[in-house]
Design a protein around this motif. Structure first.
Motif, PDB file in Angstrom:
ATOM      1  N   VAL A 316      40.632  37.405  38.209  1.00 48.33           N
ATOM      2  CA  VAL A 316      40.127  37.442  39.555  1.00 48.33           C
ATOM      3  C   VAL A 316      40.792  36.214  40.371  1.00 48.33           C
ATOM      4  CG1 VAL A 316      38.343  37.543  41.456  1.00 48.33           C
ATOM      5  CG2 VAL A 316      38.151  38.980  39.304  1.00 48.33           C
ATOM      6  N   LEU A 322      42.134  39.214  45.480  1.00 46.73           N
ATOM      7  CA  LEU A 322      40.831  39.306  44.428  1.00 46.73           C
ATOM      8  C   LEU A 322      39.882  38.251  44.646  1.00 46.73           C
ATOM      9  CD1 LEU A 322      42.036  41.184  41.135  1.00 46.73           C
ATOM     10  CD2 LEU A 322      41.113  42.194  43.311  1.00 46.73           C
ATOM     11  N   TYR A 326      36.203  38.829  45.771  1.00 47.73           N
ATOM     12  CA  TYR A 326      35.118  38.782  44.786  1.00 47.73           C
ATOM     13  C   TYR A 326      34.802  37.439  44.018  1.00 47.73           C
ATOM     14  CZ  TYR A 326      36.469  43.583  44.885  1.00 47.73           C
ATOM     15  OH  TYR A 326      36.961  45.009  45.266  1.00 47.73           O
ATOM     16  N   ALA A 508      35.403  44.380  41.280  1.00 49.26           N
ATOM     17  CA  ALA A 508      36.551  43.594  40.740  1.00 49.26           C
ATOM     18  C   ALA A 508      36.822  43.756  39.292  1.00 49.26           C
ATOM     19  CB  ALA A 508      35.687  42.058  40.513  1.00 49.26           C
ATOM     20  N   ALA A 511      39.335  46.626  39.586  1.00 52.27           N
ATOM     21  CA  ALA A 511      40.608  46.083  39.981  1.00 52.27           C
ATOM     22  C   ALA A 511      41.439  45.272  39.144  1.00 52.27           C
ATOM     23  CB  ALA A 511      40.202  45.137  41.290  1.00 52.27           C
TER      24      ALA A 511
END
Lengths: 666, 666
Positions: A316, A322, A326, A508, A511
């Motif tokens: 992340v 990202l 997050y 997240a 993702a």
């Protein structure tokens, strides 16, 4: 626990050299059907359905004649005509899934204001209704990855389900509570049902054929079913909170209950019949929670979890987008939990849970207060239709056992006195300088609330009547209510923060890893790969299988006493059985509650077994999957047919399973 | 593990309501006899002796005819005449014990100068000789409480011992290494011998009769036998040293050996035959050490130990005399161990243990050096007759397998490189910049020491020849020797300090607790009380007993494959056996290695079982006795007679055990 729209085909190919095609996947999906709280599957071309005995329990009890308990005696339909309809039972067959994430989320990023939650719920409702109207099927939007993704599941429902065969509880739950959640194991945890359409056995080409050999060590096997709930996306901070706060408190509470029920059960036959189920469930949850807790106390498991979380957060943080979206979610959860820790002891005891009567007093005191507030300012339990439900609860004419009330209340107060400081206002309000036993005796003895009419009078009298009441439990409840409310509202805020950020973490995850990591269990159809495999146990080896020999051995070890007592049919059948026949076996597949009744199949989509439990070492799999010693436990397909033929004289059914007969030719 | 001169009669009376008189104690003492490395007992009036199969192993092998292995086939003497004399085997019957502490210690308090140690050894020798001359019996001074007390044990020795019956190893050690040290268990670990006097069965009134019922749950039972060695007087600091230093190193070493033997065993049938015993022993010690280590890692056990040590030290410190005499012993041990920790890695690797050939090179290098020193200045192994023994070792024509040598040396060097600093002189000396594999290959390939003649030449050539040698292993050994010697001498001083203070702690224990705490095990006769009792295991319950059903089940679980393969006799006998007959069972009695073959008797001094092992949970009992889940494992007396009659057609022996026949009437 892979979803059917993202099976890890490359991983399977690399790991096992097995690459099923879409037809295979569709076939096993359609051969698998969901019961209201279990999994099951079609095992003949004429609608025969295999599941666990404990999944068929309600039907088995309901269809028993007044003077017989099929739970105790078992049941075998000798002909189609003898198959008994299970009232209210249905099975759902998954037709399709469809990603509806964008439709649910709209265009904004998710956050968790009350307004956004309501919007989302409305969107979900609309999607489900639309689907239902268009197809006539059962439609459900499933929240995957804690909200990282939403998927529309569409099921065909079959509502004519009949009981074909169920063994005695003495063999389906052989070993009872002691052997529950363990292996080696000797259970025939089987029920056979049949789905009818238009009054006749449902014809289907999508059913699992019966394997000629059954499970063998090293076999690649798949489990298809509906795992209920896992906590694998929990953050480390959340796991630590469970380990340090939640589970220790739950274990202490369950232990107190076990002590009370044990005393009750010891008071004679009638008391035993009344309380033994409660005792059983308490012991059962003690075992389960201890198992989860053992996982959290296992440093190897926590190290593995930390490693995963580090990798996840690094992924992340490497991506600026990202990271911005997050990156802070973990810390926000950790901060909320840190504050919750400071409230934990108060939240545990402040409130009305210490006895059934105290809880009714609490509702009576709260109802007028909460009714006076706007919905969104109320305690969560009193929002929406909560008010009406609360009114029903206090009016319901439930039986109250004052001795049990006293024991429960005294036990809870004793625990509270140990954990709360001496000058705590809750303790002062309830104990008023008395010992827990004396206080409990006085409060329960003198209250009138055991009488539904007294409760009704207070309910109808509203705020004024409650204020005026000198019933000792109402007096106590008036003092506790504001203390409890303050703690509950603070907790509620902290929990909203945690769940909003958990949703961000789910997004997240999707993702960062896509479908390469399956979502947490949601009681929807999953396919799990694994191998038939023994494991190191207790200083030696557990074999991958047990046999009928072992069943008779375990019974003889305990001199045929319950819960190790064999049903009469099994004693009589001993010399007819091949005692070396496999009875149960273990696999490395990933399952959890809800998978009960799932078929275990081989690469040819043939049944080799029937999932019914996990070993004690598998309980920590709730948080992170490991297969060094964690195993799923299944009934062996050869044990099933051997028992059907030689113990139950049910060759009709065995022939149908093995494909040598069609019921419609009977 | 009580001695017969201080049985805890009041404790037994209070705990069990059982108060045996002196006649009972004398009877059970005289009915119990010691084998060279095991325990056993008289079980008939005509000298029949019961012990474990693994205790009779040497005799069973020796008396086997050239073309037969009684280990494999089992042996049953059909008549007295067929009973086979075991060469060299004897049993010792304890006649008396006598406190000789003051005679051993003289008048001074004990300390540990070399002179005092020698004086004490001389005093012990004299006491033993005198006793032997006066009585003609076997006399032995036993060091109790680490030197807190000395006792003279006098035995009558019987040297005509014959083999009566031994089952197949396949049933006496059923389950092999995996099931060793575990329960549930299915072993008939039995050998029956007979003591003869003047060519006829020895008549005796002191034998254990056979119980009609055998062991039942909850029974009070006693185990009489010769436990070998425990470490219950170890201080906390000593236990922590084992936990943190000794055991981890031993486990790592054994693991390396297991890997090597596993590879060897996999290289074909001949290699398997040659190495499988080594593999077995390595696996066995891995399991044992892991079990001890598990106890030390168990915080509950360490807390218990700390509590005991606190109480013990408080008792010593409360009494000014005891405090002055013993008060500092614990700290002195702790200090010595603290220094030993700093030496631990060096002591582990510096030396010649990495291969058999390197070890011979080491002896060749050291012999001239050590011979030149006065005895007391030598390394301990070269003192007294150590020099001569070392000379014999290098001359012995032992077989050397160069491939195994290379593997062992490389594994040890790999481990050393991980734990020693990069610039370590030992590593430099051996590796000389090479990888462990390359160094091992070069050193072993090029050395001539595998040839006994080459070693003899170096031995005869003395210091000069060793100095001149360019054999690569001798070159390395010359470099290692001084490093190793320095560490060894420092260690030696620290160990002397520890053992002198351990002796003081033993004396303090006896001064503080008297005989209310039994001394550590010394392979002398003890009586241990306990109960027949199942226990919580692996999430469920282990029953107190297993049955023949379980034996056939365990075999079927593993498809009758070794080590779970049943001997042919047992397969043939299946339908004759009552499969519910108890086979093995567990008790809470306190036992340890050396107790093998001990009888388990009830209050009437009747045999109910035969000790042969402990469960895996009992391994930590080495350090502190607990009976929550630790259990002793025994063969059930009913299993023995059922097997004798129905599997071995040995009704003659079963009748004798059950007292219904006398062999002399045959």
């Amino acid at each position: 626990m892979w979803t059917f729209d993202a099976p890890p085909l490359e991983y399977w190919k690399a790991r096992y050299g097995f690459a099923p095609d879409q037809a295979w996947l569709d076939h096993v999906r359609l051969a698998s059907v969901r019961l209201p709280i279990c999994s099951s599957s079609f095992v003949s071309s004429e609608g025969l359905v295999m599941t666990n005995h404990h999944c068929g329990r309600e039907c088995i009890t309901t269809v028993s004649p007044p003077d017989t308990s099929y739970q105790r005696t078992g049941f075998v339909a000798r002909t189609l005509a003898e198959e008994k309809k299970c009232p209210g039972l249905y099975v759902d067959q998954l037709q399709s899934t469809e990603d509806v994430t964008s439709r649910v989320r709209g265009k904004g990023t998710a956050s968790a204001t009350a307004g956004q939650v309501a919007q989302r719920e409305a969107a979900i409702q609309e999607i489900e209704n639309q689907c239902q109207q268009q197809t006539g099927d059962v439609c459900q939007v499933v929240t995957l990855y804690q909200g990282g993704r939403y998927s529309l599941y569409r099921y065909k429902r079959f509502s004519d389900v009949r009981l074909v065969m169920a063994p005695e509880e003495g063999i389906s739950f052989f070993g009872g509570d002691p052997d529950n959640f363990t292996y080696p194991r000797y259970d025939l945890d089987l029920t056979l049902l049949r789905v009818y359409e238009n009054g006749a056995p449902k014809k289907t080409e999508h059913f699992f054929k019966w394997s000629a050999t059954g499970a063998k060590e090293g076999d690649l096997v798949f489990v298809i079913g509906n795992p209920g709930s896992t906590g694998r996306l929990l953050t480390l901070a959340q796991m630590e909170y469970l380990r340090d706060v939640t589970y220790p408190a739950q274990l202490a509470q369950v232990k107190r209950n076990i002590a009370i029920y044990q005393e009750l059960v010891g008071q004679g036959d009638e008391a035993r019949r009344r309380w033994e189920n409660q005792l059983f469930y308490a012991q059962n949850s003690f075992k389960a929670i201890s198992g989860y807790q053992a996982g959290l106390l296992d440093s190897a498991i926590m190290v593995k979890k930390r490693k995963f979380e580090d990798d996840f957060r690094a992924r992340v943080n490497r991506d600026p987008k990202l990271r911005a979206r997050y990156g802070d979610a973990w810390n926000r959860i950790a901060l909320a939990l840190k504050e919750q820790r400071t409230l934990a002891v108060k939240s545990r005891f402040y409130g009305f849970g210490a006895s059934q009567l105290l809880s009714m007093a609490g509702v009576l005191v709260r109802l007028p207060e909460e009714s006076a507030l706007p919905d969104s300012a109320r305690l969560p339990a009193y929002r929406g239709d909560g008010l009406e439900k609360a009114r029903q609860v206090v009016q319901a004419p439930v039986p109250i056992d004052k001795e049990v009330e006293k024991a429960t209340l005294a036990a809870q107060l004793t625990a509270a006195r140990k954990e709360l400081p001496a000058a705590d206002p809750y303790l002062n309000a309830v104990l008023q300088g008395r010992s827990p036993e004396v206080a409990a005796e006085a409060l329960i003895e003198k209250t009138t609330l055991a009488d539904p009419a007294a409760r009704k009078a207070l309910l109808d009298g509203g705020a004024q009547a409650v204020r005026a009441s000198d019933d000792p439990l109402v007096v106590v409840a008036r003092k506790i209510a504001p203390l409890s409310r303050a703690v509950a509202m603070r907790n509620q805020r902290l929990e909203s923060t945690a769940s909003a950020n958990a949703e961000r973490i789910g997004q997240a995850l999707y993702a960062a890893y896509g479908t390469s990591l399956p979502p947490d269990a949601t009681f929807t159809l999953r396919i799990s790969d694994g191998e038939v495999q023994g494991y190191p146990m207790n200083g030696t080896k557990a074999s991958y299988k047990t046999t009928f020999y072992g069943l008779y051995a375990r019974s003889a070890d305990f001199d045929d006493q319950p819960p190790f007592q064999l049903p009469g049919r099994w004693k009589a059948a001993r010399d007819r059985l091949d005692l070396t026949t496999p009875m149960d076996f273990v696999t490395t597949n990933d399952i959890i509650g809800g998978n009960s009744g799932s078929p275990v199949i081989n690469q040819n989509a043939e049944v080799v077994g029937l999932i019914f439990d996990g070993n004690i070492e598998s309980l920590p799999n709730r948080f992170i999957f490991t297969d060094e010693v964690a195993r799923s436990v299944a009934v062996h397909s050869r044990g099933i047919t051997e028992a059907l033929r030689k113990v139950y004289d049910a060759g009709r059914v065995a022939d149908e399973l093995e494909g040598s007969a069609r019921v419609s030719q009977q």
